[in-house]
Design a protein around this motif. Structure first.
Motif, PDB file in Angstrom:
ATOM      1  N   LYS A  58      -2.027  11.537   4.762  1.00 47.34           N
ATOM      2  CA  LYS A  58      -0.684  11.193   5.224  1.00 47.34           C
ATOM      3  C   LYS A  58      -0.741   9.993   6.169  1.00 47.34           C
ATOM      4  O   LYS A  58      -1.645   9.861   6.982  1.00 47.34           O
ATOM      5  N   GLY A  59       0.247   9.110   6.053  1.00 46.57           N
ATOM      6  CA  GLY A  59       0.319   7.952   6.935  1.00 46.57           C
ATOM      7  C   GLY A  59      -0.621   6.827   6.565  1.00 46.57           C
ATOM      8  O   GLY A  59      -0.864   5.926   7.378  1.00 46.57           O
ATOM      9  N   LYS A  60      -1.173   6.853   5.354  1.00 46.22           N
ATOM     10  CA  LYS A  60      -2.151   5.841   4.944  1.00 46.22           C
ATOM     11  C   LYS A  60      -1.608   4.902   3.864  1.00 46.22           C
ATOM     12  O   LYS A  60      -2.372   4.223   3.180  1.00 46.22           O
ATOM     13  N   ARG A  61      -0.300   4.886   3.689  1.00 44.56           N
ATOM     14  CA  ARG A  61       0.291   4.079   2.620  1.00 44.56           C
ATOM     15  C   ARG A  61      -0.046   2.587   2.763  1.00 44.56           C
ATOM     16  O   ARG A  61      -0.117   1.850   1.775  1.00 44.56           O
ATOM     17  N   SER A  62      -0.264   2.146   3.988  1.00 45.14           N
ATOM     18  CA  SER A  62      -0.556   0.721   4.207  1.00 45.14           C
ATOM     19  C   SER A  62      -1.841   0.290   3.512  1.00 45.14           C
ATOM     20  O   SER A  62      -2.001  -0.882   3.148  1.00 45.14           O
ATOM     21  N   ILE A  63      -2.773   1.224   3.294  1.00 45.88           N
ATOM     22  CA  ILE A  63      -4.011   0.875   2.590  1.00 45.88           C
ATOM     23  C   ILE A  63      -3.702   0.528   1.140  1.00 45.88           C
ATOM     24  O   ILE A  63      -4.174  -0.480   0.605  1.00 45.88           O
ATOM     25  N   GLU A  64      -2.876   1.363   0.501  1.00 43.93           N
ATOM     26  CA  GLU A  64      -2.484   1.086  -0.883  1.00 43.93           C
ATOM     27  C   GLU A  64      -1.718  -0.229  -0.977  1.00 43.93           C
ATOM     28  O   GLU A  64      -1.932  -1.021  -1.894  1.00 43.93           O
ATOM     29  N   ASP A  65      -0.835  -0.466  -0.022  1.00 46.22           N
ATOM     30  CA  ASP A  65      -0.058  -1.709  -0.026  1.00 46.22           C
ATOM     31  C   ASP A  65      -0.961  -2.924   0.121  1.00 46.22           C
ATOM     32  O   ASP A  65      -0.730  -3.967  -0.498  1.00 46.22           O
ATOM     33  N   HIS A  66      -1.984  -2.783   0.941  1.00 50.28           N
ATOM     34  CA  HIS A  66      -2.885  -3.920   1.193  1.00 50.28           C
ATOM     35  C   HIS A  66      -3.597  -4.353  -0.082  1.00 50.28           C
ATOM     36  O   HIS A  66      -3.797  -5.556  -0.318  1.00 50.28           O
ATOM     37  N   PHE A  67      -3.992  -3.388  -0.914  1.00 44.55           N
ATOM     38  CA  PHE A  67      -4.727  -3.717  -2.135  1.00 44.55           C
ATOM     39  C   PHE A  67      -3.807  -3.874  -3.344  1.00 44.55           C
ATOM     40  O   PHE A  67      -4.273  -3.949  -4.479  1.00 44.55           O
ATOM     41  N   ASP A  68      -2.499  -3.941  -3.087  1.00 48.97           N
ATOM     42  CA  ASP A  68      -1.515  -4.176  -4.143  1.00 48.97           C
ATOM     43  C   ASP A  68      -1.114  -5.653  -4.112  1.00 48.97           C
ATOM     44  O   ASP A  68      -1.425  -6.388  -3.162  1.00 48.97           O
ATOM     45  N   THR A  69      -0.426  -6.098  -5.161  1.00 47.57           N
ATOM     46  CA  THR A  69       0.086  -7.473  -5.152  1.00 47.57           C
ATOM     47  C   THR A  69       1.298  -7.565  -4.221  1.00 47.57           C
ATOM     48  O   THR A  69       1.972  -6.576  -3.940  1.00 47.57           O
ATOM     49  N   ALA A  70       1.571  -8.773  -3.737  1.00 54.29           N
ATOM     50  CA  ALA A  70       2.714  -9.026  -2.849  1.00 54.29           C
ATOM     51  C   ALA A  70       3.437 -10.273  -3.368  1.00 54.29           C
ATOM     52  O   ALA A  70       3.297 -11.367  -2.808  1.00 54.29           O
ATOM     53  N   PRO A  71       4.222 -10.135  -4.454  1.00 56.19           N
ATOM     54  CA  PRO A  71       4.816 -11.308  -5.135  1.00 56.19           C
ATOM     55  C   PRO A  71       5.637 -12.219  -4.228  1.00 56.19           C
ATOM     56  O   PRO A  71       5.498 -13.448  -4.298  1.00 56.19           O
ATOM     57  N   GLU A  72       6.478 -11.647  -3.372  1.00 52.77           N
ATOM     58  CA  GLU A  72       7.329 -12.485  -2.509  1.00 52.77           C
ATOM     59  C   GLU A  72       6.491 -13.291  -1.528  1.00 52.77           C
ATOM     60  O   GLU A  72       6.728 -14.492  -1.322  1.00 52.77           O
ATOM     61  N   LEU A  73       5.517 -12.627  -0.912  1.00 52.24           N
ATOM     62  CA  LEU A  73       4.638 -13.314   0.034  1.00 52.24           C
ATOM     63  C   LEU A  73       3.832 -14.398  -0.686  1.00 52.24           C
ATOM     64  O   LEU A  73       3.727 -15.532  -0.191  1.00 52.24           O
ATOM     65  N   GLU A  74       3.295 -14.059  -1.847  1.00 56.30           N
ATOM     66  CA  GLU A  74       2.483 -15.030  -2.583  1.00 56.30           C
ATOM     67  C   GLU A  74       3.309 -16.245  -3.004  1.00 56.30           C
ATOM     68  O   GLU A  74       2.837 -17.384  -2.931  1.00 56.30           O
ATOM     69  N   GLN A  75       4.536 -16.016  -3.441  1.00 60.83           N
ATOM     70  CA  GLN A  75       5.406 -17.121  -3.843  1.00 60.83           C
ATOM     71  C   GLN A  75       5.757 -17.999  -2.653  1.00 60.83           C
ATOM     72  O   GLN A  75       5.807 -19.231  -2.757  1.00 60.83           O
ATOM     73  N   ASN A  76       5.975 -17.360  -1.511  1.00 62.74           N
ATOM     74  CA  ASN A  76       6.295 -18.107  -0.292  1.00 62.74           C
ATOM     75  C   ASN A  76       5.133 -19.015   0.102  1.00 62.74           C
ATOM     76  O   ASN A  76       5.325 -20.192   0.448  1.00 62.74           O
ATOM     77  N   LEU A  77       3.919 -18.490   0.051  1.00 65.64           N
ATOM     78  CA  LEU A  77       2.742 -19.275   0.408  1.00 65.64           C
ATOM     79  C   LEU A  77       2.518 -20.402  -0.592  1.00 65.64           C
ATOM     80  O   LEU A  77       2.147 -21.521  -0.210  1.00 65.64           O
ATOM     81  N   LEU A  78       2.758 -20.113  -1.872  1.00 67.14           N
ATOM     82  CA  LEU A  78       2.594 -21.132  -2.906  1.00 67.14           C
ATOM     83  C   LEU A  78       3.595 -22.266  -2.709  1.00 67.14           C
ATOM     84  O   LEU A  78       3.235 -23.455  -2.802  1.00 67.14           O
TER      85      LEU A  78
END
Length: 287
Positions: A58-78
């Motif tokens: 419980k409370g570890k969802r950020s780990i899954e998010d970290h190893f997932d794609t982040a399309p909005e962030l990636e597009q912003n950086l691009l």
């Protein structure tokens, strides 16, 4: 059989870092600009591991998010042509990782038991998130190399100060089979300092045969009223030889406050962006 799979337990409550870990996974606390768990995952990949299972809670969802794609962030950086930063973000999502939850905090042994279906009938490695190892040959790869010669479970150990033996699982070595590789009489979880059979401590890296799962299923609670992996390994050693390998490399303990700060400083002194400033700060504080 080739060692292809790794299990990373990440279900602990992180109480030593409260209040920081009240709403943040301990494994996501960064060493400079990279979460501690990413160092662990990178070691597994550098060792030739193909599939990784992270056991969360419980409370570890950020780990899954970290190893997932982040399309909005990636597009912003691009769009801003921040290509180096984009590469660092994408690096953590280009990894084949699976997740499973440990429903109750019943100890490390129970966390490993959650990986039974994932592992199947194969040897596998376990990497604990409290230990970052710097070495020319990745620590897990060193264990795999030993396994390829012996076909036995291999436990990673190093010598610790005698006064620290009550913090670790400690081996009782029987004989040195080859250089740095020991046959073991027994394993003791966090012995009293005066009762420690040696100063060779288990330091967060294991290569285990699938026979461990049958033992974990019947393992009684041990130290801390938890199901201890070390206790199950001690029973496994009575069925098939479990060897201990004194691995090469510098091990950093990021599981307590001082170790975390010590690791952060040492890594900062090697970080290309800030090493000069950090050294200057240390010199200033030393005056």
């Amino acid at each position: 059989m080739k060692v292809r799979k790794a299990v990373i337990p990440a279900a602990g409550l992180g109480t030593r870092f409260l209040p920081a870990t009240k709403a943040t996974a301990k494994e996501m606390l960064p060493i400079i600009d990279k979460p501690t768990i990413q160092y662990i995952v990178e070691e597994a990949i550098a060792s030739g591991i193909e599939d990784i299972l992270i056991v969360t809670g419980k409370g570890k969802r950020s780990i899954e998010d970290h190893f997932d794609t982040a399309p909005e962030l990636e597009q912003n950086l691009l769009s801003k042509n921040k290509l180096e930063m984009l590469a660092s973000v994408q690096e953590s999502s280009n990894i084949k990782i699976h997740f499973i939850r440990q429903k109750q905090p019943l100890g490390l042994g129970d966390a490993i038991l959650q990986a039974k279906a994932f592992v199947g009938n194969e040897p596998f490695v376990v990497l604990l998130g409290d230990d970052i190892v710097e070495s020319e040959v990745p620590c897990v790869k060193q264990l795999i190399n030993q396994y390829e010669h012996t076909q036995n479970s291999i436990i990673g150990v190093q010598t610790v100060p005698k006064e620290h033996t009550n913090r670790y699982g400690i081996i009782n070595p029987q004989e040195e089979v080859t250089s740095h590789l020991f046959k073991v009489r027994g394993f003791v979880e966090k012995p009293k300092i005066e009762e420690a059979p040696s100063q060779l401590a288990i330091l967060g890296r294991y290569l285990l045969t699938p026979a461990i799962f049958e033992l974990l299923e019947t393992q009684e609670s041990g130290s801390g009223d938890e199901i201890q992996l070390t206790d199950a390994i001690d029973r496994l050693n009575k069925i098939e030889d479990v060897l201990a390998y004194d691995f090469a490399g510098k091990r950093y303990d990021v599981g307590d406050k001082f170790g975390f700060v010590d690791t952060t400083i040492r890594f900062a002194l090697k970080h290309p962006e800030i090493k000069v400033q950090v050294q200057a700060l240390i010199n200033e504080l030393a005056d």
